[in-house]
Design an enzyme around this catalytic site. Structure first.
Site, PDB file in Angstrom:
ATOM      1  N   SER A 110       0.815  -1.211   0.000  1.00 35.81           N
ATOM      2  CA  SER A 110       0.000   0.000   0.000  1.00 35.81           C
ATOM      3  C   SER A 110       0.854   1.270   0.000  1.00 35.81           C
ATOM      4  CB  SER A 110      -0.969  -0.046   1.182  1.00 35.81           C
ATOM      5  OG  SER A 110      -1.903   0.997   1.140  1.00 35.81           O
ATOM      6  N   ASP A 249      -2.550   6.403  -3.456  1.00 35.82           N
ATOM      7  CA  ASP A 249      -1.381   5.784  -2.840  1.00 35.82           C
ATOM      8  C   ASP A 249      -0.855   4.685  -3.760  1.00 35.82           C
ATOM      9  OD1 ASP A 249      -3.432   3.948  -2.458  1.00 35.82           O
ATOM     10  OD2 ASP A 249      -2.800   3.393  -0.435  1.00 35.82           O
ATOM     11  N   ASP A 251      -1.034   1.505  -4.022  1.00 37.62           N
ATOM     12  CA  ASP A 251      -1.858   0.424  -4.573  1.00 37.62           C
ATOM     13  C   ASP A 251      -3.233   0.902  -5.032  1.00 37.62           C
ATOM     14  OD1 ASP A 251      -2.961   0.760  -2.002  1.00 37.62           O
ATOM     15  OD2 ASP A 251      -3.496  -1.362  -1.862  1.00 37.62           O
ATOM     16  N   ASP A 253      -5.905   2.461  -3.587  1.00 41.07           N
ATOM     17  CA  ASP A 253      -7.179   2.392  -2.859  1.00 41.07           C
ATOM     18  C   ASP A 253      -7.384   3.557  -1.901  1.00 41.07           C
ATOM     19  OD1 ASP A 253      -5.425   1.727  -0.823  1.00 41.07           O
ATOM     20  OD2 ASP A 253      -6.373  -0.195  -0.332  1.00 41.07           O
TER      21      ASP A 253
END
Length: 453
Positions: A110, A249, A251, A253
């Protein structure tokens, strides 16, 4: 084994520094094998058919190694693998459901630096795996790894159009009668998984796109850019004269936005924009926030005449509360926003499109859409915590918290909670007086540092 006692799974899958347990090639291969066995046991497929999983990843250099390890583990358990390459976490959730697969796997840490990585799973429905299945995987992963008969090994293939499928899905969540023509939007992709996807989505809906941080090299993901470092986006918006800025960010999400004046809008404010538009359209039953959601946000939602509920911190807990309540909208002030009428999980691109749709429909700027929100000053300090340190048992920490709560009385609150992904204790103080909030948060953080050093 309860969620609190789990050995490897945190609030967002298995995560850590690459090369250290549990993020090592051998462990990740065993994790794939254990997850594969759990799927084989649970799936009642026609004779001769294998369960199948989708694997997506972000742009970390370690993704190549971990992808290969997972693939080997799944194949050894008799599970077929579809490789999507670098795509956002919510894209894995969507494609797992759209392709009728048994599970989706994301290789990502993430918003963490490149030297961390992690593995998280989605169910066939595109939701996070329930604790019961994660527990089943944990119980298997420390047992010796085996291998199915050679005739029953899993196979792997790449999905060449994964990004294109997801782009079309994102666009489908934006109202058909609207477009983004005339908007100049800076989009910061954090050198992460959405670098080749997010700019296309907004461009194809009519916006002039100014890409930021779209040149991943395996080492620069989240490095001074993205939703957790929004100053980079703010600077780009002001320098390039953009109308808006969107930061994701690593990833894809988590969402933070910036207006043309350089003002930042966190998850609470963006959820409010979506909520107000849906309330006006008669499409809002309630909103779920978290323990970190600002009191001013809760009060603003209340003024809309809409119920508000708080979940534990973590998007999986927001999702669980939404499902319990039968509501569709919720999220975290960190920028995880869940719109269950659009997707099964938090999605930064989809959430940004819901905000833009609300602004277009109302003819509003972000500042105008948030005019009714008066946030309380809030100070969050992350304090390093030795692994396993029993901070709840510390008399000094408890006394510092109680002292702050007495001083705030009814005009604020204190929240101490361990991070679910990093060895940190998060110290949050909120109240009407900014100077007081800052002083009390620092006082508690200093006590934690003294107790743990």
């Amino acid at each position: 084994m309860t969620g609190m006692e789990r050995k490897y799974f945190g609030t967002d899958g298995v995560r850590g520094r690459v090369g250290e347990q549990p993020i090592t090639p051998d462990f990740v291969m065993r994790l794939g094998y254990a997850a594969g066995l759990a799927l084989v046991r649970r799936e009642q497929l026609p004779h001769g058919e294998h369960p199948a999983v989708l694997i997506g990843k972000d742009t970390r250099i370690s993704g190549y190694m971990l992808e290969a390890a997972l693939e080997a583990g799944f194949a050894a358990a008799g599970v077929d693998v579809m490789l999507a390459g670098p795509i956002p976490t919510p894209a894995v959730a969507y494609l797992t459901r759209a392709l009728r697969l048994q599970a989706g796997v994301v290789i990502s840490a993430s918003h963490n630096p490149y030297f961390d990585n992690g593995i998280k799973f989605f169910s066939a429905s595109g939701a996070k795996l329930p604790d019961s299945i994660e527990t089943e995987i944990e119980e298997q992963v420390d047992r010796p790894m085996g291998c199915v008969d050679p005739a029953h090994l899993g196979k792997a293939r790449r999905i060449p159009d994964a990004a294109g499928r997801y782009i079309e899905f994102c666009k489908s969540t934006f109202p058909n009668e609207l477009d983004l023509r005339g908007l100049r939007i800076a989009i910061d992709c954090a050198h992460g998984a959405a670098y080749h996807i997010a700019p296309s989505v907004f461009h194809e809906l009519g916006a002039e796109v100014l890409p930021v941080a779209v040149e991943p090299n395996g080492l620069n993901i989240n490095d001074g850019v993205g939703a957790t470092r929004p100053e980079s986006l703010r600077r780009a918006v002001l320098e390039k004269g953009a109308d808006l800025g969107i930061a994701l960010d690593g990833d894809g999400d988590r969402l933070i936005m910036v207006d043309g004046e350089g003002e930042l809008y966190d998850g609470d404010k963006l959820i409010y924009v979506i909520a107000a538009a849906r309330k006006a359209a008669g499409r809002l039953d309630g909103v779920v926030g978290t323990l970190m959601s600002n009191l001013g946000f809760e009060h603003a939602i209340g003024r809309l005449g809409v119920p508000f509920d708080r979940a534990r911190v973590g998007d999986r807990y927001v999702l669980e509360r939404l499902q319990e309540r039968g509501w569709k909208l919720g999220g975290e002030n960190s920028g995880h926003i869940i719109c269950l009428d659009c997707h099964t999980t938090g999605d930064a691109i989809v959430s940004a499109l819901q905000v833009l749709a609300a602004l277009r429909q109302g003819g509003l700027s972000l500042a105008q859409a948030c005019a009714d929100v008066r946030f309380y000053p809030q100070k969050l300090i992350n304090v390093s915590l030795p692994n396993g340190y029993p901070w709840l048992n510390s008399e000094a920490i408890r006394a510092a918290r109680e002292r702050a709560e007495r001083e705030l009385a009814e005009s604020g609150r204190v929240l101490l909670r361990p991070s679910g992904t990093e060895p940190l204790l998060r110290v949050m103080v909120e109240g009407r007086d900014g100077d007081q909030v800052e002083r009390l948060a620092r006082m508690i953080a200093d006590v934690v540092l003294e107790e743990t050093s």
